[in-house]
Design an enzyme around this catalytic site. Structure first.
Site, PDB file in Angstrom:
ATOM      1  N   GLY A  46       0.835  -1.187   0.000  1.00  0.00           N
ATOM      2  CA  GLY A  46       0.000   0.000   0.000  1.00  0.00           C
ATOM      3  C   GLY A  46       0.871   1.238   0.000  1.00  0.00           C
ATOM      4  CD  GLN A  51       3.290   5.737   2.687  1.00  0.00           C
ATOM      5  OE1 GLN A  51       2.307   5.180   2.200  1.00  0.00           O
ATOM      6  NE2 GLN A  51       4.309   5.071   3.182  1.00  0.00           N
ATOM      7  CB  CYS A  91       4.927   2.003   7.318  1.00  0.00           C
ATOM      8  SG  CYS A  91       4.485   3.511   6.441  1.00  0.00           S
ATOM      9  CG  LEU A  92       6.538   0.903   1.282  1.00  0.00           C
ATOM     10  CD1 LEU A  92       5.965   1.228  -0.089  1.00  0.00           C
ATOM     11  CD2 LEU A  92       7.674  -0.097   1.169  1.00  0.00           C
ATOM     12  CG  HIS A 133      -0.746   0.994   7.092  1.00  0.00           C
ATOM     13  ND1 HIS A 133       0.212   0.527   7.973  1.00  0.00           N
ATOM     14  CD2 HIS A 133      -0.111   1.899   6.293  1.00  0.00           C
ATOM     15  CE1 HIS A 133       1.359   1.147   7.718  1.00  0.00           C
ATOM     16  NE2 HIS A 133       1.195   1.973   6.700  1.00  0.00           N
ATOM     17  CD  GLU A 134      -1.248   2.412   2.654  1.00  0.00           C
ATOM     18  OE1 GLU A 134      -0.847   3.600   2.580  1.00  0.00           O
ATOM     19  OE2 GLU A 134      -0.489   1.484   2.981  1.00  0.00           O
ATOM     20  CG  HIS A 137      -0.025   6.556   5.556  1.00  0.00           C
ATOM     21  ND1 HIS A 137       1.103   7.077   6.146  1.00  0.00           N
ATOM     22  CD2 HIS A 137       0.268   5.258   5.281  1.00  0.00           C
ATOM     23  CE1 HIS A 137       2.041   6.125   6.227  1.00  0.00           C
ATOM     24  NE2 HIS A 137       1.550   5.008   5.727  1.00  0.00           N
TER      25      HIS A 137
HETATM   26 NI    NI Z   1       2.463   3.164   5.592  1.00  0.00          NI
END
Ligand code: NI
Length: 166
Positions: A46, A51, A91-92, A133-134, A137
């Site tokens: 995701g 991000q 998480c990236l 999660h997304e 963000h």
């Molecule tokens: Ni993330």
């Protein structure tokens, strides 16, 4: 293919409440394509627009191994949730770390597609976790704010007891 730079924890873009996406135009289509390409290249499941430094309510999710399950979520809202699951999350934007996070087991999400049409999706398990999660963000929230605990380096490599609960 437009690969965008992923910002990491400490960057203020990750802490902003993002604005609604109002325009469903070519620029949005390019951004969605770039976000998917960036997510796949980074081997993530995701990616949210903040991000990549864009403070709009836009995210992509794909929890499949063969990239066949891409979801493009514009202005997503979780409108129903049920049950709970406890498991690992990364998480990236938080490279090299993982934590144990409790999320709903099932969610119903309402969102717009790239044409601006409203859609609803019911899903569960890992895809439900990724969508939660997304969408977090987009409100400036990271999983590290709500994790039950952080995993050790050894646990990141192997099995953890909480995974059994999923
Ligand atoms: Ni993330």
């Amino acid at each position: 293919m437009g690969i965008r730079k992923i910002v990491t924890i400490g960057d203020e873009a990750l802490r902003k409440v993002c604005r609604k996406q109002e325009k469903f135009d070519f620029r949005l289509a390019v951004l969605l394509k770039d976000m998917a390409d960036t997510m796949y290249k980074a081997e993530g499941v995701g990616l949210a627009a903040p991000q990549v430094g864009i403070l709009r309510r836009i995210a992509v999710v794909d929890v499949t191994e063969d990239h066949s399950g891409l979801l493009e979520l514009v202005n997503p809202e979780i409108i129903e949730q049920e049950g709970s699951q406890t498991g690992r999350e990364g998480c990236l934007s938080v490279p090299g770390r993982q934590g144990v996070v409790t999320r709903p087991m099932k969610v119903k999400v309402r969102f717009q597609n790239r044409k601006g049409e409203w859609m609803e999706l019911e899903t569960e398990g890992f895809e439900a976790r990724a969508i939660c999660h997304e969408t977090d963000h987009l409100d400036g929230k990271l999983y590290v704010d709500m994790m039950d605990r952080e995993l050790t380096e050894e646990e990141i490599q192997g099995h953890i007891p909480e995974d059994d609960a999923q």
